[in-house]
Design an enzyme around this catalytic site. Structure first.
Site, mmCIF file in Angstrom:
data_model
loop_
_atom_site.group_PDB
_atom_site.id
_atom_site.type_symbol
_atom_site.label_atom_id
_atom_site.label_comp_id
_atom_site.label_asym_id
_atom_site.label_seq_id
_atom_site.Cartn_x
_atom_site.Cartn_y
_atom_site.Cartn_z
ATOM 1 N N GLN B 238 0.828 -1.208 0.000
ATOM 2 C CA GLN B 238 0.000 0.000 0.000
ATOM 3 C C GLN B 238 0.860 1.255 0.000
ATOM 4 O O GLN B 238 0.381 2.329 -0.303
ATOM 5 C CB GLN B 238 -0.931 0.011 1.222
ATOM 6 C CG GLN B 238 -2.001 -1.074 1.172
ATOM 7 C CD GLN B 238 -2.965 -1.055 2.337
ATOM 8 O OE1 GLN B 238 -3.246 -2.109 2.891
ATOM 9 N NE2 GLN B 238 -3.485 0.105 2.713
ATOM 10 N N ARG B 385 -9.475 -0.587 7.156
ATOM 11 C CA ARG B 385 -10.337 0.424 6.532
ATOM 12 C C ARG B 385 -10.659 1.518 7.544
ATOM 13 O O ARG B 385 -11.809 1.833 7.817
ATOM 14 C CB ARG B 385 -11.619 -0.212 6.014
ATOM 15 C CG ARG B 385 -12.250 0.647 4.930
ATOM 16 C CD ARG B 385 -13.430 -0.019 4.272
ATOM 17 N NE ARG B 385 -13.849 0.790 3.143
ATOM 18 C CZ ARG B 385 -14.277 0.302 1.988
ATOM 19 N NH1 ARG B 385 -14.338 -0.979 1.808
ATOM 20 N NH2 ARG B 385 -14.647 1.099 1.012
ATOM 21 N N CYS B 386 -9.602 2.066 8.104
ATOM 22 C CA CYS B 386 -9.779 2.966 9.229
ATOM 23 C C CYS B 386 -8.546 3.827 9.336
ATOM 24 O O CYS B 386 -7.465 3.428 8.957
ATOM 25 C CB CYS B 386 -9.960 2.113 10.482
ATOM 26 S SG CYS B 386 -9.388 2.852 12.011
ATOM 27 N N GLU B 754 -13.200 5.313 4.342
ATOM 28 C CA GLU B 754 -13.318 4.572 5.587
ATOM 29 C C GLU B 754 -14.543 4.921 6.418
ATOM 30 O O GLU B 754 -14.925 4.157 7.297
ATOM 31 C CB GLU B 754 -12.029 4.761 6.386
ATOM 32 C CG GLU B 754 -10.878 4.156 5.619
ATOM 33 C CD GLU B 754 -9.522 4.655 6.062
ATOM 34 O OE1 GLU B 754 -8.529 4.029 5.709
ATOM 35 O OE2 GLU B 754 -9.456 5.675 6.749
#
Ligand SMILES: Cc1cc2nc3c(=O)[nH]c(=O)nc-3n(C[C@H](O)[C@H](O)[C@H](O)COP(=O)(O)OP(=O)(O)OC[C@H]3O[C@@H](n4cnc5c(N)ncnc54)[C@H](O)[C@@H]3O)c2cc1C
Lengths: 289, 800
Positions: B238, B385-386, B754
């Site tokens: 990522q 996802r945060c 998110e």
């Protein structure tokens, strides 16, 4: 997540399958839909040296009715079961249950014979075969025998199927008019085996239950036939009290273990609830009622 | 220089397909045709495959590793153990959190499935055969599984390597299993507020260990070119540039001799931020063998070893007056980080941005204490996802507010309206140290209440309760903090968390732009082109966005924490504006006008009040042929953007559930999600992000848990048990929005990826608990499986 080394065979005739099974014995495994066998091989829980793929054999597929018997070829897929007019008309519990097995990918490959022969208590078809009092045709080079589903299942992954035998057909007595049937399954999600499930068939005459069978999935070492649960509704009007008694009997008969699906207490309660719902639905489906 | 027939302004805008256009995703053309290029699609000549021998125990000493039989397997070339990596100092690696993590188990194993040896073979089948034949002898040690026991006097010591150290990279510690202690807020004032408050509530609220479980697992292909000494690693990264720097720091290779490529990535969700033993082993194996080496995780490897999320064991408290006005918040957290501290947070934030736990509410004082501990479980603690523990914080405050409502008898929407930070209070300084940039929380909630007929739902619920039926209404009015981040308080291994964009306008007016971020499904190729399209008046279809190759992209910190649009998106707008400034000079030169007389009009500069204009496309050509004296040729630039603040997206979600009181089955009848992410670049991409995020939130709330038995066996680490919702289970989503632009972002955007996960999870739990509220239930632990909901039903006797 890769299988070990094996040799692959794809015979065209049942006799050739039987010859290979005779030759390899314990080292050979029949491959039907592969949706139980291949995952086991990828986890290396099964490492057969020879894979005998039966998918090229047309005679192992198909659904027909003869002499009061519905005959289903072992290699008939769950998708074909779901699409069968004959079954949807006369024995809808099989297509109904097929729709609750995983997803289209699994159902397009997975076969009813593989489901019945696999011996995993999580499989859905065995309980239904117990309830329907079906029988299996097993063949080896010496000949063939017919064995009742109710005699077939011994323990987890242990059945009456011998190493050299092939399951070729499943015989289901065509249900009489006035028979209702239902399969109720609770699972966590698509692709999960049952937390608990119940298969029920029952026949009514003049408001009285004349015959019934109750069988359970994934709450014991094998699919379980609950004779007590059936007794509880036989002869009754299948009212709420009879249904409760049947549910209690099924709960007493089951032997679930605790796993990620829930505690013994929960899974037992779900046996009761699925039994209740299956009886109620079967009753509602009795023709004319 | 005018074209015939002349298009209207609106038509010209429509051709550009810029900000605000629901343009179809450009990347989907290849994805839906199966033409994506993922790591496992990469096949290099002579490539070998690696696979791990993994520990069967959670905690054990390694007595011996016998590789003899494995080496006899046809196709197996090498079996690498910690002993082999030790001379290269690669048997341990530094983590992003200042700790060390074993690459291959060194004398002991710390969690089940830990990497013990790396088998290198001609193909993955031979590698797996080799793995099966490595014989490891263990001497079992007592495992520590419960994080709440980690700091007990008699707790087994997990990390002998650091047992005596008084810190492991994140401040002082006081027990061999202790990682850090983090406190923020005014303890005295908070205690005092609790002391005198009329109403106090307290609840133990755990956010269980779950896993981002992207569809594509982690993997890489490492290729060392023995001739020029250049190491190329294709991998599921990522943050490719950070990986390059870290690889350089670990191996001593010059950064110019390292190329990191992230090809298409099949979802990351935080799982692909960290560095894993597989990457190091593949690189080491390539260096040793001279062949490219591929390593790809299986699903079980992924779920049980690389980067879990959450595992926060929280105690939350609110103090309030009789009217439900919140006076203080207190939170105490035990954070289970597993066997190594490999969580991925900005370095200064051992508990991430957890101090956003004030949520959307105007809370005068607060205090937070977080203690990180080691356990015999897989390492991690990533932001699934945060944005860095925002999810845990949002879950806690949204639960606490509901509990306060129940305690005071005030409606759950009303109590929120009474406590919201008001629109005129922005920029708002929270008691725990953040400056919220902008928001309008009352409008969001009121819009949501109207959309679902909240009053009608409460009426229906009351009627159902009379009949013994269980219906729940869950509200979540969350605020996020995303877009890490300002370099003054955000860094990763010392690298400031700025981001970048380089734009090149070609002579014929099309564009390539490269960014320091990396899309994993977020649609960057679509969205970022739209920013440039609007800024430069060039059709977004003529703009190529490229990311993920460190040899070509400008340095950036990558994609996670909803930071791409807030940070790299800002760099993109700013780079485009630099281009536009230069373009203006060129246009003035060509049109023989003064720059001051030029005005921008969709896709061209016009001499004010005249019909003389020059399109950007023509300016591009002029940039390569006819520039004024003193101006360089070309039309290219790069921008590195250091955001002045985080951004604070928010939303109001309402979830309605019906519960089968006999089975515990929860049916989501309705889910309404209003999101405010500031300026909306592509509404369709935003909706896609919300749908995906809500599906994940639903998965987490209903069935995503990585659990362990008391001996440390990891349970449910396959998709048979781990809940990845399919279209069958996923509820319908109704999406809606308000727009409160970010005041400090060049285009006013805040980030959306998110929010639905952060805000969605508490909406589900709140709805389920609400169904039981009239029976005095204040909390039910996630995940809300049928079995657990049934437990509550059974305890209350509601299933009879
Ligand atoms: C994700 C997933 C979810 C699933 N969920 C369910 C579920 O909910 N309920 C359920 O019932 N099943 C489920 N299954 C299993 C699926 O139904 C399988 O297809 C079935 O169990 C086996 O049938 P098969 O044709 O695939 O057999 P195979 O996998 O090919 O074989 C299974 C076993 O039966 C033997 N066998 C197969 N055919 C014969 C034969 N004719 N004669 C003798 N031996 C034979 C094989 O040698 C092997 O030992 C699931 C599978 C997957 C992958």
């Amino acid at each position: 997540m890769t299988p070990g080394v094996f040799e692959y065979h794809r015979p065209n005739k049942v006799e050739d399958v039987l010859a290979l099974l005779a030759e390899f014995g314990d080292d050979g495994k029949v491959l039907a839909g592969g949706h139980s066998l291949v995952p086991m091989m990828k986890l290396r829980l099964a490492e057969p040296a020879h894979i005998i793929d039966i998918n090229a054999i047309a005679s192992l597929r198909g659904i027909r009715e003869e002499e009061g018997m519905i005959v289903i070829g072992a290699a008939t897929t769950q998708a074909e079961i779901m699409g069968s007019d004959l079954l949807n008309e006369k024995c809808r519990i099989l297509p109904d249950a097929a729709a609750l097995i995983a997803d289209p990918q699994v159902r397009n490959c997975g076969t009813i014979g593989g489901n019945c022969a696999n011996g995993d208590p999580g499989n859905d078809d065995p309980a239904i075969m117990l309830a329907l009092n079906a029988s299996y045709t097993l063949q080896n080079q010496a000949g063939q025998r017919q064995i009742a589903a109710r005699e077939f299942y011994e323990a987890v992954y242990t059945t009456a199927l011998a190493e050299d035998e092939l399951l070729t057909e499943i015989h289901v007595p065509a249900p009489a008019k006035g028979t209702g049937m239902s399969y109720q399954k609770i699972k966590r999600k698509v692709g999960d085996y049952a937390i608990a499930a119940a298969a029920v068939t029952l026949s009514m005459s003049a408001g009285q239950c004349t015959d019934a069978a109750v069988a359970l999935t994934n709450v014991g070492d094998t699919a379980l036939l609950s004779l007590e649960a059936a007794e509880a509704i036989k002869g009754s009007a299948v009212d709420a009290r009879a249904i409760d008694r049947a549910a209690d009997a099924a709960m007493a008969d089951c032997e679930p273990v605790e796993d990620m699906r829930g505690t013994v207490e929960y899974r037992t309660a779900m046996v009761g609830e699925m039994t209740r719902r299956a009886i109620a639905e079967a009753l509602s489906r009795v023709a004319g009622s | 220089m005018s074209d015939a027939p002349e298009l209207t302004l609106e038509e010209r805008e429509a051709t550009i397909g810029g900000i605000g256009t629901a343009r179809k995703r450009k990347e989907d053309a290849r994805f839906i045709r199966g033409k994506g290029n993922y790591v496992d699609d990469i096949k290099l000549p002579g490539m070998l495959h690696g696979d791990f021998v993994r520990s069967s125990h959670a905690h054990a000493l390694i007595k011996s590793i016998d590789t003899e039989e494995a080496l006899k397997v046809d196709g197996v070339l090498a079996v690498i153990t910690a002993k082999d990596l030790e001379p290269l100092s690669l048997h341990w690696m530094p983590t992003l959190a200042g700790d060390m993590a074993a690459v291959l188990a060194d004398k002991k194993v710390h969690f089940q499935n830990q990497e013990v040896a790396f088998v290198v073979a001609a193909d993955r089948y031979a590698a797996a055969d080799g793995v099966q034949r490595v014989d490891v002898e263990y001497e079992e040690l007592p495992p520590l599984i419960d994080p709440k026991r980690a700091l007990d006097d008699d707790a087994p010591v997990i990390r002998d390597d650091v047992a005596e150290n008084d810190e492991v990279g994140q401040g002082s510690r006081h027990h061999p299993n202790h990682i850090f202690e983090w406190k923020v807020g005014d303890k005295e004032a908070t205690d005092a507020a609790f002391e005198t408050a009329d109403i106090r509530i307290r609840e133990e609220i755990a956010y269980p260990r779950c896993h981002p479980s992207p569809l594509e697992t982690c993997g890489c292909v490492a290729s060392m070119d023995a001739v020029n000494g250049k190491l190329t690693v294709y991998g599921t990264f990522q943050a490719p540039h950070v990986v390059r720097t870290v690889v350089s720091l670990i191996t001593g290779l010059a950064e110019s001799n390292i190329r990191i490529v992230s090809p298409d990535i099949g979802g990351g969700f935080g799982n692909k931020v960290g560095a894993y033993p597989g990457y190091v082993c593949a690189a080491a194996a390539s260096i040793v063998t001279g062949h490219p080496v591929k390593w790809i995780e299986s699903r079980i490897d992924n779920l049980s070893t690389t980067a879990f999320a959450r595992d926060y064991h929280m105690t939350g408290e609110l103090a309030a007056d009789k009217d439900g006005k919140i006076l203080a918040v207190r939170a105490n957290v035990i954070a289970d980080h597993g066997a190594f501290n490999t969580h991925a947070q900005p370095m200064k934030w051992p508990a991430g941005l957890f101090n956003i736990v004030t949520g959307s509410y105007n809370i005068p004082v607060g205090h937070v204490e977080v203690n990180g501990v080691f356990t015999n479980k897989a390492p991690g603690g990533v932001a699934y996802r945060c944005s860095f523990r925002v999810t845990e914080a949002a879950y806690l405050i949204e639960r606490l507010v509901d509990i306060l409502a129940q305690k005071t008898g005030i409606d759950k929407a009303e109590i929120r309206l009474r406590n919201f930070v008001q629109p005129e209070q922005f920029p708002y300084s929270s008691c725990l140290g953040w400056e919220y940039d902008s928001g309008d929380y009352p409008t969001a909630l009121q819009t949501a209440m109207q959309a679902v007929d909240y009053a009608g739902l409460r009426k229906e619920q009351a009627e159902k309760r009379d009949k013994g039926e269980l219906m729940g209404i869950g509200i979540s009015t969350f605020t996020e903090i995303v877009g890490a981040g300002p370099v003054r308080n955000c860094d990763i291994v010392g690298l400031g968390m700025f981001d970048s964009c380089e734009i090149r306008v070609h002579p014929t007016g099309s564009v390539i732009a490269r960014l320091g971020t990396k899309s994993q499904g977020q649609g960057h190729e679509t969205t970022f082109a739209q920013i440039i399209a609007t800024e430069l008046g060039i059709p977004s279809d003529d703009i190529t966005i490229e990311e993920g190759d460190t040899d070509t992209a400008p340095y950036g910190l990558g994609t996670y924490g909803s930071r791409s649009t807030p940070v790299a998106g800002a760099a993109t707008a700013r780079a485009a504006r630099k281009i536009k400034d230069k373009a203006k000079k060129i246009a003035a030169h060509v049109l023989e006008a003064s720059e001051d007389d030029l005005e921008w009009e969709v896709d061209r500069f016009r001499v004010a009040g005249s019909d003389i204009s020059m399109k950007m496309k023509d300016i591009a050509m002029a940039a390569y042929s006819n520039v004024p004296d003193g101006l360089e040729h070309g039309l290219e630039t790069t921008d590195y953007y250091n955001p002045p603040n985080f951004t604070y997206p928010f939303g109001a979600y309402i979830c309605v559930v019906d519960i089968d009181r006999f089975t515990g089955d929860v049916k989501v009848r309705r889910f309404y999600a209003l999101d405010d992410c500031g300026t909306r670049i592509n509404p369709m991409v935003i909706d896609g992000q919300i749908h995906g995020g809500l599906a994940e939130a639903y998965g987490i709330a209903m069935g995503q848990e990585i659990s362990y038995d008391e001996t440390g066996n990891v349970l449910g680490a396959s998709l048979m048990d781990y809940f990845l919702p399919t279209s069958v289970e996923t509820p319908e989503w109704e999406t809606d929005f308000t727009v409160t632009p970010c005041p400090h972002h060049p285009i006013g955007a805040k980030g959306i990826g998110e929010s639905p996960n952060v805000g969605g999870v508490p909406a589900f739990t709140n709805a389920i608990v609400d169904a039981f509220a009239h029976h005095g239930v204040t909390h039910m632990p996630m995940p809300h499986t049928q079995a657990k909901v049934w437990q509550t039903l059974n305890e209350l006797g509601l299933n009879k």
